[in-house]
Scaffold this motif. Sequence first.
Motif, PDB file in Angstrom:
ATOM      1  N   HIS A   1      -6.234   4.950  -9.928  1.00 39.85           N
ATOM      2  CA  HIS A   1      -6.970   3.856  -9.152  1.00 39.85           C
ATOM      3  C   HIS A   1      -7.980   4.189  -8.482  1.00 39.85           C
ATOM      4  O   HIS A   1      -8.906   3.401  -8.277  1.00 39.85           O
ATOM      5  CB  HIS A   1      -5.735   3.723  -7.646  1.00 39.85           C
ATOM      6  CG  HIS A   1      -4.474   2.960  -8.155  1.00 39.85           C
ATOM      7  ND1 HIS A   1      -3.160   3.507  -8.406  1.00 39.85           N
ATOM      8  CD2 HIS A   1      -3.868   1.691  -8.204  1.00 39.85           C
ATOM      9  CE1 HIS A   1      -2.179   2.819  -8.603  1.00 39.85           C
ATOM     10  NE2 HIS A   1      -2.819   1.545  -8.398  1.00 39.85           N
TER      11      HIS A   1
ATOM     12  N   PRO B   1      -1.873   0.365 -15.812  1.00 38.55           N
ATOM     13  CA  PRO B   1      -1.335  -0.850 -15.442  1.00 38.55           C
ATOM     14  C   PRO B   1      -1.673  -1.967 -16.368  1.00 38.55           C
ATOM     15  O   PRO B   1      -0.897  -2.737 -16.347  1.00 38.55           O
ATOM     16  CB  PRO B   1      -2.031  -0.837 -14.167  1.00 38.55           C
ATOM     17  CG  PRO B   1      -3.224  -0.206 -14.071  1.00 38.55           C
ATOM     18  CD  PRO B   1      -2.960   1.023 -14.915  1.00 38.55           C
TER      19      PRO B   1
ATOM     20  N   GLN C   1       0.938  -1.156  -0.076  1.00 35.46           N
ATOM     21  CA  GLN C   1       0.068  -0.114   0.059  1.00 35.46           C
ATOM     22  C   GLN C   1       0.753   1.222   0.107  1.00 35.46           C
ATOM     23  O   GLN C   1       1.959   1.315   0.417  1.00 35.46           O
ATOM     24  CB  GLN C   1      -0.962   0.219   1.035  1.00 35.46           C
ATOM     25  CG  GLN C   1      -1.765  -1.321   1.230  1.00 35.46           C
ATOM     26  CD  GLN C   1      -2.917  -0.868   2.400  1.00 35.46           C
ATOM     27  OE1 GLN C   1      -2.504  -0.519   3.520  1.00 35.46           O
ATOM     28  NE2 GLN C   1      -4.206  -1.671   2.365  1.00 35.46           N
ATOM     29  N   THR C   2       0.346   2.341  -0.818  1.00 39.05           N
ATOM     30  CA  THR C   2       0.953   3.749  -0.616  1.00 39.05           C
ATOM     31  C   THR C   2       0.028   4.671  -0.343  1.00 39.05           C
ATOM     32  O   THR C   2      -1.125   4.665  -0.833  1.00 39.05           O
ATOM     33  CB  THR C   2       1.647   3.815  -2.200  1.00 39.05           C
ATOM     34  OG1 THR C   2       2.641   2.963  -2.576  1.00 39.05           O
ATOM     35  CG2 THR C   2       2.278   5.225  -2.036  1.00 39.05           C
TER      36      THR C   2
ATOM     37  N   ASP D   1      -0.559  -3.925 -10.616  1.00 39.21           N
ATOM     38  CA  ASP D   1       0.768  -3.337 -10.687  1.00 39.21           C
ATOM     39  C   ASP D   1       1.861  -4.405 -10.689  1.00 39.21           C
ATOM     40  O   ASP D   1       2.344  -4.965  -9.618  1.00 39.21           O
ATOM     41  CB  ASP D   1       0.912  -2.546  -9.512  1.00 39.21           C
ATOM     42  CG  ASP D   1      -0.128  -1.429  -9.514  1.00 39.21           C
ATOM     43  OD1 ASP D   1      -0.190  -0.855 -10.631  1.00 39.21           O
ATOM     44  OD2 ASP D   1      -0.459  -1.025  -8.612  1.00 39.21           O
TER      45      ASP D   1
ATOM     46  N   HIS E   1      -1.985  -1.656  -3.908  1.00 35.93           N
ATOM     47  CA  HIS E   1      -1.707  -2.212  -5.073  1.00 35.93           C
ATOM     48  C   HIS E   1      -1.759  -3.537  -5.062  1.00 35.93           C
ATOM     49  O   HIS E   1      -1.727  -4.037  -6.438  1.00 35.93           O
ATOM     50  CB  HIS E   1       0.062  -1.907  -5.107  1.00 35.93           C
ATOM     51  CG  HIS E   1       0.349  -0.879  -4.925  1.00 35.93           C
ATOM     52  ND1 HIS E   1       0.307   0.368  -5.867  1.00 35.93           N
ATOM     53  CD2 HIS E   1       1.033  -0.123  -3.901  1.00 35.93           C
ATOM     54  CE1 HIS E   1       0.584   1.351  -5.557  1.00 35.93           C
ATOM     55  NE2 HIS E   1       1.223   1.290  -4.365  1.00 35.93           N
ATOM     56  N   ASN E   2      -2.579  -4.341  -4.116  1.00 39.70           N
ATOM     57  CA  ASN E   2      -2.648  -5.627  -4.181  1.00 39.70           C
ATOM     58  C   ASN E   2      -3.965  -5.973  -5.121  1.00 39.70           C
ATOM     59  O   ASN E   2      -4.416  -7.104  -5.681  1.00 39.70           O
ATOM     60  CB  ASN E   2      -2.898  -6.403  -3.050  1.00 39.70           C
ATOM     61  CG  ASN E   2      -1.217  -6.770  -2.396  1.00 39.70           C
ATOM     62  OD1 ASN E   2      -0.238  -6.657  -3.189  1.00 39.70           O
ATOM     63  ND2 ASN E   2      -1.265  -6.617  -0.981  1.00 39.70           N
TER      64      ASN E   2
ATOM     65  N   GLY F   1      -5.424  -3.191  -6.585  1.00 34.10           N
ATOM     66  CA  GLY F   1      -5.459  -2.035  -7.579  1.00 34.10           C
ATOM     67  C   GLY F   1      -6.351  -1.131  -7.655  1.00 34.10           C
ATOM     68  O   GLY F   1      -6.920  -0.573  -8.438  1.00 34.10           O
TER      69      GLY F   1
ATOM     70  N   GLU G   1      -1.374   8.708  -9.623  1.00 32.36           N
ATOM     71  CA  GLU G   1      -1.494   7.659  -9.228  1.00 32.36           C
ATOM     72  C   GLU G   1      -2.750   7.466  -8.382  1.00 32.36           C
ATOM     73  O   GLU G   1      -3.402   6.362  -8.485  1.00 32.36           O
ATOM     74  CB  GLU G   1      -0.263   7.098  -8.083  1.00 32.36           C
ATOM     75  CG  GLU G   1       1.070   7.040  -8.742  1.00 32.36           C
ATOM     76  CD  GLU G   1       0.675   5.417  -9.580  1.00 32.36           C
ATOM     77  OE1 GLU G   1       0.746   4.636  -8.916  1.00 32.36           O
ATOM     78  OE2 GLU G   1       1.009   5.734 -10.891  1.00 32.36           O
TER      79      GLU G   1
END
Length: 407
Positions: A194, A233, A120-121, A289, A146-147, A149, A190
């Motif tokens: 998403h 992506p 995660q970000t 990703d 990110h897992n 998306g 980003e």
Amino acid sequence: MATPQTPYEAVLHAARDVTRLDCALDAEMLGAALLGSVYAVAETDREIAVREFVTGFLAATARRRSAAATTIRAVFAALVPDADGAGRIRPGALAPAWSGQLGRVHVTGVWSYGDVYGDQTSYLATYAYDEAEGGPEHALVALVDHNIGITKDVFVGGPAERILEQVRQMCTEDELTWFRTEEPARMRGEVARHLAVTDDLEELPAAGSLATDRALVGARLAVLPAPARATDPAAVPPLTEAERTRLIRGFLGAPEAARFGLDAVADAELASLHFCLGLLLDHAQSFPDADPMRWSPTVAELFLLDWVHRRAVLDMDDAAMLPRVLRGWAAYAARQRGLPAAAARRTDEAIEEMVPEFARLYSTGERRSPATAAVAQLMADGVDPDDPAALNAWIEANRHRLTDDPA
């Protein structure tokens, strides 16, 4: 007061005290919360649904001249400026003094932080109104997972300095997190890409303030500079055979492969070894990703306890080999990415703890998809998948099972 007859009347009623608010920020947060109801109930294309609602609202209330009506119209126009008619909206003469500051903000700082694994970000931007009467400096925080998306949650609030300090302190105290100054255009790109996926989900993430803050988040993201080039992506190409071979050879020559006895397996085990390595690479490609070197306790769980059962048919040798291959690859990937030793250790321990549940799921087959269940049965019946005649005969003999099985 009479019961509102339309959604637009209901919104006007809910916003009847908007002129009593202290500043533009409070009004924008109220407006976003009202639009959040539209966002939450839409089944798909939620951003479009909100824009169309604002378009309809502005048209339906065009003749309203009360201070509350003209003010909430200006709030919606600031939050959704691409709605039809929004560009022509001006606060009325009776609107509060702060109404001239609606949407008039500038960025005062942008940062990002997250876990070292890359699961995660979070992006954090702080904003100030051009004039003090607009309201206090505030922050936008957006969590990208990110897992899966998506932008999983968003939040707008303040005080900005307190939120920023809390994040800094959290990251300082946890060695498995990072914190840095971020490029504003990267944050916009980003979070927005998403968030576009989130907008089309059939069901929104349950927790957080995603719906109530979504409209305000969109308006604040638009203040940031646009990225020079949009990233997609889905455009990440699959690994070529040469790239897959290079990655596998690099791993098999690494100390992590030797630690788990994978550098010199018996000839009878070679097929299972390479099959398992191929599964790891295939799994990475299934992520929005894609990165075959990004492994964490969460990614390992998704792979070992879910994905592999739905997507692959393992024989007993494969099932015995897979956890060992995963532990070696995850350790290798952690070193390649320069992760702290504690991060690599946590992933390895998590995989080891999952092995009994993996074995149970393998033996029960309860998470197999219909397709993998059919292939598993075909193999159990001794049918060669490369023999068309035998395959067709088996399908005819088992057609009732393939169509009626509730699994």
